[in-house]
Scaffold this motif. Structure first.
Motif, PDB file in Angstrom:
ATOM      1  N   MET A  76      14.738  11.936   0.183  1.00 19.14           N
ATOM      2  CA  MET A  76      13.611  12.160   1.043  1.00 19.14           C
ATOM      3  C   MET A  76      12.949  10.809   1.343  1.00 19.14           C
ATOM      4  N   ARG A  77      12.511  10.617   2.564  1.00 18.18           N
ATOM      5  CA  ARG A  77      11.791   9.396   2.937  1.00 18.18           C
ATOM      6  C   ARG A  77      10.292   9.622   2.746  1.00 18.18           C
ATOM      7  N   ILE A  78       9.673   8.757   1.954  1.00 22.35           N
ATOM      8  CA  ILE A  78       8.260   8.908   1.609  1.00 22.35           C
ATOM      9  C   ILE A  78       7.533   7.597   1.859  1.00 22.35           C
ATOM     10  N   THR A  79       6.318   7.692   2.399  1.00 16.30           N
ATOM     11  CA  THR A  79       5.457   6.530   2.567  1.00 16.30           C
ATOM     12  C   THR A  79       4.251   6.669   1.665  1.00 16.30           C
ATOM     13  N   VAL A  80       3.943   5.609   0.938  1.00 23.21           N
ATOM     14  CA  VAL A  80       2.742   5.531   0.118  1.00 23.21           C
ATOM     15  C   VAL A  80       1.833   4.524   0.811  1.00 23.21           C
ATOM     16  N   LEU A  81       0.636   4.942   1.182  1.00 21.97           N
ATOM     17  CA  LEU A  81      -0.296   4.047   1.853  1.00 21.97           C
ATOM     18  C   LEU A  81      -1.190   3.379   0.828  1.00 21.97           C
ATOM     19  N   GLY A  82      -1.037   2.064   0.696  1.00 21.92           N
ATOM     20  CA  GLY A  82      -1.839   1.297  -0.248  1.00 21.92           C
ATOM     21  C   GLY A  82      -0.987   0.571  -1.268  1.00 21.92           C
ATOM     22  N   THR A  83      -1.406  -0.652  -1.595  1.00 21.60           N
ATOM     23  CA  THR A  83      -0.630  -1.514  -2.483  1.00 21.60           C
ATOM     24  C   THR A  83      -1.287  -1.703  -3.848  1.00 21.60           C
ATOM     25  N   GLY A  84      -2.322  -0.931  -4.133  1.00 21.70           N
ATOM     26  CA  GLY A  84      -3.015  -1.051  -5.413  1.00 21.70           C
ATOM     27  C   GLY A  84      -2.211  -0.472  -6.558  1.00 21.70           C
ATOM     28  N   MET A  85      -2.853  -0.408  -7.717  1.00 23.52           N
ATOM     29  CA  MET A  85      -2.173   0.064  -8.922  1.00 23.52           C
ATOM     30  C   MET A  85      -1.646   1.489  -8.773  1.00 23.52           C
ATOM     31  N   VAL A  86      -2.410   2.356  -8.146  1.00 19.45           N
ATOM     32  CA  VAL A  86      -1.971   3.746  -7.978  1.00 19.45           C
ATOM     33  C   VAL A  86      -0.794   3.813  -7.008  1.00 19.45           C
ATOM     34  N   SER A 101      -0.659  -9.056   1.662  1.00 20.94           N
ATOM     35  CA  SER A 101      -0.489  -8.195   0.482  1.00 20.94           C
ATOM     36  C   SER A 101       0.495  -8.803  -0.505  1.00 20.94           C
ATOM     37  N   LEU A 102       1.582  -9.355   0.001  1.00 20.81           N
ATOM     38  CA  LEU A 102       2.582  -9.955  -0.887  1.00 20.81           C
ATOM     39  C   LEU A 102       2.056 -11.199  -1.583  1.00 20.81           C
ATOM     40  N   ALA A 117      -6.658  -8.368 -13.069  1.00 23.39           N
ATOM     41  CA  ALA A 117      -7.338  -9.247 -14.021  1.00 23.39           C
ATOM     42  C   ALA A 117      -6.349 -10.132 -14.777  1.00 23.39           C
ATOM     43  N   ASP A 118      -5.108  -9.653 -14.941  1.00 25.20           N
ATOM     44  CA  ASP A 118      -4.117 -10.441 -15.674  1.00 25.20           C
ATOM     45  C   ASP A 118      -3.419 -11.470 -14.785  1.00 25.20           C
ATOM     46  N   GLY A 119      -3.789 -11.527 -13.506  1.00 26.13           N
ATOM     47  CA  GLY A 119      -3.243 -12.536 -12.606  1.00 26.13           C
ATOM     48  C   GLY A 119      -1.943 -12.156 -11.930  1.00 26.13           C
ATOM     49  N   SER A 120      -1.470 -10.927 -12.112  1.00 21.41           N
ATOM     50  CA  SER A 120      -0.227 -10.532 -11.465  1.00 21.41           C
ATOM     51  C   SER A 120      -0.467 -10.231  -9.991  1.00 21.41           C
ATOM     52  N   ALA A 121       0.567 -10.349  -9.215  1.00 20.48           N
ATOM     53  CA  ALA A 121       0.447 -10.179  -7.765  1.00 20.48           C
ATOM     54  C   ALA A 121       1.296  -9.006  -7.293  1.00 20.48           C
ATOM     55  N   PHE A 122       0.904  -8.424  -6.162  1.00 23.76           N
ATOM     56  CA  PHE A 122       1.696  -7.355  -5.569  1.00 23.76           C
ATOM     57  C   PHE A 122       3.081  -7.877  -5.200  1.00 23.76           C
ATOM     58  N   GLY A 123       3.161  -9.146  -4.791  1.00 26.58           N
ATOM     59  CA  GLY A 123       4.452  -9.736  -4.443  1.00 26.58           C
ATOM     60  C   GLY A 123       5.424  -9.703  -5.612  1.00 26.58           C
ATOM     61  N   ALA A 124       4.913  -9.928  -6.815  1.00 29.73           N
ATOM     62  CA  ALA A 124       5.768  -9.870  -8.002  1.00 29.73           C
ATOM     63  C   ALA A 124       6.248  -8.441  -8.244  1.00 29.73           C
ATOM     64  N   TRP A 125       5.353  -7.478  -8.045  1.00 25.93           N
ATOM     65  CA  TRP A 125       5.753  -6.077  -8.191  1.00 25.93           C
ATOM     66  C   TRP A 125       6.819  -5.732  -7.156  1.00 25.93           C
ATOM     67  N   ALA A 126       6.591  -6.140  -5.910  1.00 31.50           N
ATOM     68  CA  ALA A 126       7.548  -5.846  -4.832  1.00 31.50           C
ATOM     69  C   ALA A 126       8.909  -6.475  -5.121  1.00 31.50           C
ATOM     70  N   ALA A 127       8.906  -7.683  -5.664  1.00 36.80           N
ATOM     71  CA  ALA A 127      10.171  -8.349  -6.001  1.00 36.80           C
ATOM     72  C   ALA A 127      10.902  -7.606  -7.123  1.00 36.80           C
ATOM     73  N   ALA A 128      10.151  -7.006  -8.023  1.00 36.26           N
ATOM     74  CA  ALA A 128      10.749  -6.252  -9.127  1.00 36.26           C
ATOM     75  C   ALA A 128      11.219  -4.867  -8.683  1.00 36.26           C
ATOM     76  N   HIS A 129      10.841  -4.458  -7.479  1.00 37.27           N
ATOM     77  CA  HIS A 129      11.222  -3.149  -6.934  1.00 37.27           C
ATOM     78  C   HIS A 129      11.860  -3.348  -5.555  1.00 37.27           C
ATOM     79  N   PRO A 130      13.026  -3.977  -5.502  1.00 35.67           N
ATOM     80  CA  PRO A 130      13.645  -4.286  -4.209  1.00 35.67           C
ATOM     81  C   PRO A 130      14.039  -3.055  -3.396  1.00 35.67           C
TER      82      PRO A 130
END
Length: 70
Positions: free
Chosen positions: A1-11, A36-37, A43-56
């Motif tokens: 199924m194709r799904i879109t999640v709107l928002g790049t925050g923790m949730v 966004s990337l 607070a720990d200094g992590s970036a959304f770009g790092a998350w995105a890279a870990a979830h190709p």
């Protein structure tokens, strides 16, 4: 199924990551992909770009583009 999640925050990251693990085709929608990337928003200094890279397998796109693909 194709799904879109709107928002790049923790949730959004948690939902998108889990749905991708379950085999869905997931896109995360954001207003500005490049900003966004590059953003560091935890607070720990992590970036959304790092998350995105870990979830190709999770695609990142602008809101309009991501919504039309879901």
């Amino acid at each position: 199924m194709r799904i879109t999640v709107l928002g790049t925050g923790m949730v959004g990251q948690a939902i998108a990551g889990r749905l991708a693990e379950l085999g869905h085709e997931v896109t995360v929608g954001t207003r500005d992909v490049d900003a966004s990337l590059a953003r560091i928003d935890r607070a720990d200094g992590s970036a959304f770009g790092a998350w995105a890279a870990a979830h190709p397998d999770v695609r990142v796109a602008r809101f309009g583009e991501s919504a039309t693909g879901a």
